[in-house]
Motif scaffolding. Structure first.
Motif, short mmCIF file in Angstrom:
data_model
loop_
_atom_site.label_atom_id
_atom_site.label_comp_id
_atom_site.label_asym_id
_atom_site.label_seq_id
_atom_site.Cartn_x
_atom_site.Cartn_y
_atom_site.Cartn_z
N ILE A 94 15.25 -9.00 -58.15
CA ILE A 94 15.59 -10.09 -57.23
C ILE A 94 16.27 -9.51 -56.00
O ILE A 94 16.22 -10.07 -54.92
CB ILE A 94 16.50 -11.13 -57.91
N VAL A 95 16.89 -8.34 -56.18
CA VAL A 95 17.62 -7.68 -55.09
C VAL A 95 16.76 -6.54 -54.57
O VAL A 95 16.18 -5.78 -55.34
CB VAL A 95 18.96 -7.12 -55.61
N ARG A 96 16.70 -6.42 -53.24
CA ARG A 96 16.07 -5.24 -52.64
C ARG A 96 17.08 -4.61 -51.71
O ARG A 96 18.01 -5.28 -51.24
CB ARG A 96 14.78 -5.61 -51.92
N ASP A 97 16.90 -3.33 -51.44
CA ASP A 97 17.79 -2.69 -50.49
C ASP A 97 17.16 -2.71 -49.10
O ASP A 97 16.02 -3.14 -48.92
CB ASP A 97 18.20 -1.29 -50.94
N GLU A 98 17.91 -2.26 -48.12
CA GLU A 98 17.42 -2.30 -46.74
C GLU A 98 16.21 -1.41 -46.52
O GLU A 98 15.53 -1.53 -45.50
CB GLU A 98 18.53 -1.93 -45.76
N TYR A 99 15.91 -0.54 -47.47
CA TYR A 99 14.75 0.35 -47.37
C TYR A 99 13.52 -0.25 -48.05
O TYR A 99 12.50 0.41 -48.16
CB TYR A 99 15.10 1.71 -47.97
N GLY A 100 13.64 -1.49 -48.54
CA GLY A 100 12.51 -2.16 -49.18
C GLY A 100 12.32 -1.77 -50.63
O GLY A 100 11.29 -2.06 -51.23
N LEU A 101 13.32 -1.14 -51.24
CA LEU A 101 13.21 -0.67 -52.63
C LEU A 101 13.87 -1.65 -53.58
O LEU A 101 14.88 -2.27 -53.25
CB LEU A 101 13.82 0.72 -52.74
N GLN A 102 13.27 -1.76 -54.79
CA GLN A 102 13.75 -2.68 -55.82
C GLN A 102 13.66 -2.00 -57.17
O GLN A 102 12.91 -1.03 -57.36
CB GLN A 102 12.85 -3.92 -55.87
N VAL A 103 14.40 -2.54 -58.13
CA VAL A 103 14.29 -2.10 -59.52
C VAL A 103 12.84 -2.27 -59.95
O VAL A 103 12.20 -3.28 -59.64
CB VAL A 103 15.24 -2.91 -60.42
N GLY A 104 12.30 -1.26 -60.64
CA GLY A 104 10.92 -1.31 -61.11
C GLY A 104 9.96 -0.50 -60.26
O GLY A 104 8.89 -0.13 -60.71
N LEU A 105 10.34 -0.21 -59.00
CA LEU A 105 9.50 0.65 -58.18
C LEU A 105 9.69 2.10 -58.63
O LEU A 105 10.52 2.40 -59.48
CB LEU A 105 9.83 0.46 -56.69
N THR A 106 8.94 3.03 -58.05
CA THR A 106 8.94 4.42 -58.53
C THR A 106 9.58 5.38 -57.53
O THR A 106 9.83 5.02 -56.36
CB THR A 106 7.51 4.91 -58.80
N VAL A 107 9.78 6.61 -58.00
CA VAL A 107 10.28 7.67 -57.12
C VAL A 107 9.30 7.88 -55.97
O VAL A 107 9.71 8.15 -54.84
CB VAL A 107 10.53 8.97 -57.92
N SER A 108 8.01 7.72 -56.21
CA SER A 108 7.03 7.81 -55.12
C SER A 108 7.35 6.80 -54.01
O SER A 108 7.21 7.11 -52.83
CB SER A 108 5.61 7.55 -55.63
N ASP A 109 7.78 5.59 -54.40
CA ASP A 109 8.16 4.58 -53.41
C ASP A 109 9.41 5.00 -52.64
O ASP A 109 9.51 4.79 -51.43
CB ASP A 109 8.39 3.22 -54.09
#
Length: 194
Positions: A107-122
């Motif tokens: 539900i939360v994203r950071d200012e870089y567009g990253l969220q829990v569940g995304l990968t190191v590639s992201d």
């Protein structure tokens, strides 16, 4: 019976704009290097529970006590349908001083567009490779950038063994590109130099 039909012609007509008084009107929480939504980080050294609970009325907001190897610490936790979303961890000695914001839900994203569940590639795609890979005594693995307050705890156990992890260099992102973000962590650099 008499009916009246009024017809108005409006030129330059536009929909009204609205400002949101609380987070329940918004679809996500955004964590930035210096704020979370309308709140500056770190918070002023005052009790924040009431302001947070009012603004984020969509969530169940609780004052709790966290436990660790060291002294217990106060925290303010957010839940959505009994699932933890995030918590604000305060310093155990100065109970009004924000230490960390720990995000555990997409539900939360950071200012870089990253969220829990995304990968190191992201992470690499959105932020580059200027990170150190750190594994602590409890076998938690983190990606930390020295110039940023936002870091990532990643899950590696599903595809890499502890022995293999110990051989990964502090900048070997290829070995970890499929690791997923478990938590996003904002750290008050005035308290924690790591």
């Amino acid at each position: 019976m008499i009916f009246f039909l009024l017809v108005f012609t409006v030129s330059n007509w536009a929909l009204p704009t609205y400002s949101y008084e609380n987070e329940s009107d918004l679809s996500e929480i955004v964590l930035r290097e210096d704020s979370i939504d309308k709140f500056s980080l770190p918070f002023p050294e005052k009790k924040m529970f009431n302001e947070l609970a009012l603004f984020y009325e969509r969530f169940v907001v609780k004052e709790e006590i966290g436990m660790q190897d060291g002294p217990d610490f106060p925290l303010i936790s957010f839940y959505d349908n009994n699932n933890e979303v995030l918590f604000f961890k305060f310093d155990p000695e100065n109970r009004l001083l924000l230490d960390k914001v720990i995000v555990s839900n997409s539900i939360v994203r950071d200012e870089y567009g990253l969220q829990v569940g995304l990968t190191v590639s992201d992470i690499i795609k959105n932020r580059g490779t200027d990170f150190r890979i750190i594994t602590d005594a409890h076998q938690h693995t983190y990606l930390k950038n020295e110039r940023s307050k936002i870091s990532y705890e990643i899950s590696v156990s599903s595809f890499i063994s502890d022995a293999e992890l110990s051989s990964v260099s502090s900048s070997d992102f290829k070995a970890l590109e499929n690791a997923t973000i478990e938590r996003i962590i904002w750290t008050n650099k005035k308290i924690d130099s790591n």
